[in-house]
Write a protein that holds these residues in place. Sequence first.
Motif, PDB file in Angstrom:
ATOM      1  N   LYS A  29       0.837  -1.238   0.042  1.00 51.62           N
ATOM      2  CA  LYS A  29       0.012  -0.025  -0.084  1.00 51.62           C
ATOM      3  C   LYS A  29       0.793   1.263  -0.020  1.00 51.62           C
ATOM      4  O   LYS A  29       1.948   1.436   0.724  1.00 51.62           O
ATOM      5  CB  LYS A  29      -0.970   0.006   1.318  1.00 51.62           C
ATOM      6  N   ALA A  30       0.363   2.101  -0.834  1.00 52.06           N
ATOM      7  CA  ALA A  30       1.104   3.675  -0.899  1.00 52.06           C
ATOM      8  C   ALA A  30       0.294   4.695  -0.026  1.00 52.06           C
ATOM      9  O   ALA A  30      -0.740   4.814  -0.256  1.00 52.06           O
ATOM     10  CB  ALA A  30       1.380   3.890  -2.300  1.00 52.06           C
ATOM     11  N   PHE A  31       1.028   5.645   0.642  1.00 45.17           N
ATOM     12  CA  PHE A  31       0.492   6.475   1.391  1.00 45.17           C
ATOM     13  C   PHE A  31       1.141   7.927   1.080  1.00 45.17           C
ATOM     14  O   PHE A  31       2.352   7.960   1.083  1.00 45.17           O
ATOM     15  CB  PHE A  31       0.676   6.309   2.708  1.00 45.17           C
ATOM     16  N   PHE A  38       0.147   7.938   8.404  1.00 51.09           N
ATOM     17  CA  PHE A  38       0.853   6.577   8.408  1.00 51.09           C
ATOM     18  C   PHE A  38       1.449   6.468   9.590  1.00 51.09           C
ATOM     19  O   PHE A  38       2.168   7.122  10.053  1.00 51.09           O
ATOM     20  CB  PHE A  38       1.527   6.733   7.272  1.00 51.09           C
ATOM     21  N   LYS A  39       1.001   5.263  10.300  1.00 57.40           N
ATOM     22  CA  LYS A  39       1.632   4.748  11.299  1.00 57.40           C
ATOM     23  C   LYS A  39       1.901   3.054  10.713  1.00 57.40           C
ATOM     24  O   LYS A  39       1.106   2.498  10.683  1.00 57.40           O
ATOM     25  CB  LYS A  39       0.539   4.673  12.445  1.00 57.40           C
ATOM     26  N   SER A  46       7.882  -1.461   6.005  1.00 58.04           N
ATOM     27  CA  SER A  46       7.749  -0.184   5.608  1.00 58.04           C
ATOM     28  C   SER A  46       8.902   0.486   4.862  1.00 58.04           C
ATOM     29  O   SER A  46      10.150   0.212   5.051  1.00 58.04           O
ATOM     30  CB  SER A  46       7.403   0.570   6.722  1.00 58.04           C
ATOM     31  N   PHE A  47       8.617   1.101   3.726  1.00 54.61           N
ATOM     32  CA  PHE A  47       9.681   1.974   3.136  1.00 54.61           C
ATOM     33  C   PHE A  47       9.394   3.355   2.936  1.00 54.61           C
ATOM     34  O   PHE A  47       7.889   3.621   2.855  1.00 54.61           O
ATOM     35  CB  PHE A  47      10.151   1.171   1.583  1.00 54.61           C
ATOM     36  N   LEU A  56       6.329   9.771   0.070  1.00 59.05           N
ATOM     37  CA  LEU A  56       5.309   8.668   0.165  1.00 59.05           C
ATOM     38  C   LEU A  56       5.863   7.634   1.083  1.00 59.05           C
ATOM     39  O   LEU A  56       7.153   7.342   1.240  1.00 59.05           O
ATOM     40  CB  LEU A  56       5.185   8.007  -1.531  1.00 59.05           C
ATOM     41  N   ALA A  57       4.844   7.124   1.716  1.00 66.53           N
ATOM     42  CA  ALA A  57       5.234   5.791   2.511  1.00 66.53           C
ATOM     43  C   ALA A  57       4.505   4.605   1.881  1.00 66.53           C
ATOM     44  O   ALA A  57       3.749   4.588   1.395  1.00 66.53           O
ATOM     45  CB  ALA A  57       4.542   5.827   4.283  1.00 66.53           C
ATOM     46  N   PHE A  58       5.330   3.421   1.854  1.00 67.65           N
ATOM     47  CA  PHE A  58       4.725   2.025   1.594  1.00 67.65           C
ATOM     48  C   PHE A  58       4.792   0.999   2.669  1.00 67.65           C
ATOM     49  O   PHE A  58       5.770   1.062   3.248  1.00 67.65           O
ATOM     50  CB  PHE A  58       5.747   1.852   0.320  1.00 67.65           C
TER      51      PHE A  58
END
Length: 97
Positions: A29-31, A38-39, A46-47, A56-58
């Motif tokens: 999932k991308a945020f 995002f937590k 997580s990346f 972006l967080a993944f």
Amino acid sequence: MSNYMISIANTDALKTGTIHDSRSKLKVKAFDMLRSKFKPRKGEMSFFVTAGNQTLAFETEGYQRHRQLLILQMISRYCVYLGLLEAQIHSSWPALS
């Protein structure tokens, strides 16, 4: 190189979506860090990606000892899809400078 399906809901921001690998059934999932909170969840990988002023967080969904290289390939394909060719992938939250 594998093909991945990228799903983005019509109502979501373009930078929020899910990457699917049909072979391993892994989802990432991308945020968009500017538009969503995002937590990181325990047990998932997580990346973070920085590209210019964007972050972006993944996070994996249903992580079960998948190879890290597969996850990084999925993230890089998503960044190319978004046109973020200068994207840098980080394994931890990048320090703000």
